[in-house]
Design a protein around this motif. Structure first.
Motif, mmCIF file in Angstrom:
data_model
loop_
_atom_site.group_PDB
_atom_site.id
_atom_site.type_symbol
_atom_site.label_atom_id
_atom_site.label_comp_id
_atom_site.label_asym_id
_atom_site.label_seq_id
_atom_site.Cartn_x
_atom_site.Cartn_y
_atom_site.Cartn_z
ATOM 1 N N ILE A 1 0.831 -1.174 -0.057
ATOM 2 C CA ILE A 1 -0.124 0.190 0.057
ATOM 3 C C ILE A 1 0.975 1.333 0.049
ATOM 4 C CG2 ILE A 1 -1.504 1.305 1.331
ATOM 5 C CD1 ILE A 1 -2.907 -1.367 2.282
ATOM 6 N N THR A 2 1.912 1.236 0.768
ATOM 7 C CA THR A 2 2.771 2.310 0.755
ATOM 8 C C THR A 2 3.321 2.645 -0.420
ATOM 9 O OG1 THR A 2 3.448 1.822 3.227
ATOM 10 C CG2 THR A 2 4.844 3.284 2.326
ATOM 11 N N ASN B 1 2.748 10.900 -2.283
ATOM 12 C CA ASN B 1 3.746 11.945 -1.699
ATOM 13 C C ASN B 1 4.517 12.381 -2.794
ATOM 14 O OD1 ASN B 1 3.041 10.996 0.954
ATOM 15 N ND2 ASN B 1 4.739 9.718 1.007
ATOM 16 N N ASN B 2 4.649 11.814 -3.753
ATOM 17 C CA ASN B 2 5.664 12.399 -5.084
ATOM 18 C C ASN B 2 4.823 13.422 -5.935
ATOM 19 O OD1 ASN B 2 7.720 10.641 -4.170
ATOM 20 N ND2 ASN B 2 7.375 9.028 -5.795
ATOM 21 N N ALA B 3 3.589 13.358 -5.896
ATOM 22 C CA ALA B 3 2.658 14.034 -6.612
ATOM 23 C C ALA B 3 2.581 15.624 -5.749
ATOM 24 C CB ALA B 3 1.331 13.946 -6.842
ATOM 25 N N LEU B 4 2.638 15.338 -4.494
ATOM 26 C CA LEU B 4 2.451 16.494 -3.725
ATOM 27 C C LEU B 4 3.697 17.220 -3.689
ATOM 28 C CD1 LEU B 4 0.408 17.898 -1.497
ATOM 29 C CD2 LEU B 4 1.652 16.939 0.263
ATOM 30 N N LEU C 1 -5.787 5.436 2.349
ATOM 31 C CA LEU C 1 -4.730 4.470 2.094
ATOM 32 C C LEU C 1 -3.932 4.252 3.713
ATOM 33 C CD1 LEU C 1 -3.314 5.337 -1.447
ATOM 34 C CD2 LEU C 1 -4.632 3.317 -0.597
ATOM 35 N N HIS C 2 -3.620 5.229 4.225
ATOM 36 C CA HIS C 2 -3.304 5.268 5.644
ATOM 37 C C HIS C 2 -3.878 4.444 6.577
ATOM 38 C CE1 HIS C 2 0.035 6.191 8.356
ATOM 39 N NE2 HIS C 2 -1.021 6.755 9.246
ATOM 40 N N LEU C 3 -4.943 4.805 6.592
ATOM 41 C CA LEU C 3 -5.893 4.060 7.659
ATOM 42 C C LEU C 3 -5.852 2.456 7.417
ATOM 43 C CD1 LEU C 3 -8.113 3.927 9.875
ATOM 44 C CD2 LEU C 3 -9.705 4.126 8.151
ATOM 45 N N ILE C 4 -6.046 1.982 6.045
ATOM 46 C CA ILE C 4 -5.641 0.595 5.603
ATOM 47 C C ILE C 4 -4.362 0.029 6.062
ATOM 48 C CG2 ILE C 4 -6.012 -0.937 3.877
ATOM 49 C CD1 ILE C 4 -7.806 0.972 2.434
ATOM 50 N N ARG C 5 -3.367 0.698 5.830
ATOM 51 C CA ARG C 5 -1.991 0.260 6.067
ATOM 52 C C ARG C 5 -1.659 0.174 7.664
ATOM 53 N NH1 ARG C 5 2.454 4.399 4.203
ATOM 54 N NH2 ARG C 5 2.025 6.445 5.286
ATOM 55 N N THR C 6 -2.390 1.476 8.326
ATOM 56 C CA THR C 6 -2.049 1.538 9.793
ATOM 57 C C THR C 6 -2.994 0.127 10.379
ATOM 58 O OG1 THR C 6 -1.964 3.717 9.748
ATOM 59 C CG2 THR C 6 -2.682 2.722 11.770
ATOM 60 N N VAL C 7 -4.092 -0.228 9.955
ATOM 61 C CA VAL C 7 -4.635 -1.521 10.353
ATOM 62 C C VAL C 7 -4.043 -2.495 10.200
ATOM 63 C CG1 VAL C 7 -6.931 -2.692 10.510
ATOM 64 C CG2 VAL C 7 -7.238 -0.500 10.535
ATOM 65 N N ALA C 8 -3.312 -2.814 9.037
ATOM 66 C CA ALA C 8 -2.648 -4.110 8.578
ATOM 67 C C ALA C 8 -1.434 -4.070 9.449
ATOM 68 C CB ALA C 8 -2.476 -3.814 7.144
ATOM 69 N N VAL C 9 -0.833 -2.921 9.576
ATOM 70 C CA VAL C 9 0.684 -2.980 10.421
ATOM 71 C C VAL C 9 0.112 -3.541 11.796
ATOM 72 C CG1 VAL C 9 0.992 -0.645 11.092
ATOM 73 C CG2 VAL C 9 2.819 -2.432 10.340
ATOM 74 N N ILE C 10 -0.860 -3.023 12.424
ATOM 75 C CA ILE C 10 -0.980 -2.936 13.655
ATOM 76 C C ILE C 10 -1.489 -4.500 13.999
ATOM 77 C CG2 ILE C 10 -2.842 -2.746 15.640
ATOM 78 C CD1 ILE C 10 -2.727 0.311 14.879
ATOM 79 N N VAL C 11 -2.021 -5.110 13.052
ATOM 80 C CA VAL C 11 -2.454 -6.343 13.316
ATOM 81 C C VAL C 11 -1.391 -7.552 12.950
ATOM 82 C CG1 VAL C 11 -4.086 -8.405 12.358
ATOM 83 C CG2 VAL C 11 -4.959 -6.161 12.539
#
Length: 147
Positions: A87-88, A96-99, A125-135
């Protein structure tokens, strides 16, 4: 597995802090503050310490999944962490690159447009990857406990 658990936990903590403090704080700012702040964060985070902590769990979890008494938990942690990295790489980094290309010296409309293209999608996207990394971290803890 211990080193993998530490590094996955550090990543989970960083992502959690962004989800509950950094991004909500920046959400309360105007685009003239938000865009340059995110640009600076995106530059600062690409450093050797972060890269070791963020990428290090992958080979460590592969080893944990390949051998040892807690292969099932280690495999689950590996899959979830791989989702986090995917996801990252496929989502957050391109945003990030576009910004980074948004000029910060040309006024409100350009900054507002750059923020609008970035913020909601990046946060989702950050919410999804945060949940994934916590689990993933929870699975690492289970692997340590069962090993």
């Amino acid at each position: 597995m211990f080193a993998a658990t530490i590094t996955v936990g550090l990543t989970a903590g960083l992502f959690f802090a962004f989800a509950v403090a950094v991004m909500p704080g920046l959400a309360r700012t105007d685009a003239a503050t938000f865009v340059p702040a995110m640009q600076r964060i995106n530059v600062a985070i690409v450093n050797p310490v972060f890269l070791v902590v963020f990428l290090g769990p992958l080979p460590m979890l592969v080893l944990g999944a390949a051998r040892g008494p807690s292969r099932t938990w280690a495999t689950a942690a590996l899959v979830l962490y791989a989702v986090t990295v995917a996801i990252t790489v496929a989502g957050n980094i391109p945003l990030n690159n576009a910004l980074m290309k948004v000029p910060t010296d040309q006024g409100g409309a350009i900054l507002e447009a750059g923020r609008a293209e970035f913020e909601t999608r990046w946060n989702r996207l950050h919410l999804i990857r945060t949940v994934a990394v916590i689990v993933s971290f929870v699975c690492c803890l289970a692997a340590l406990r069962s090993g």
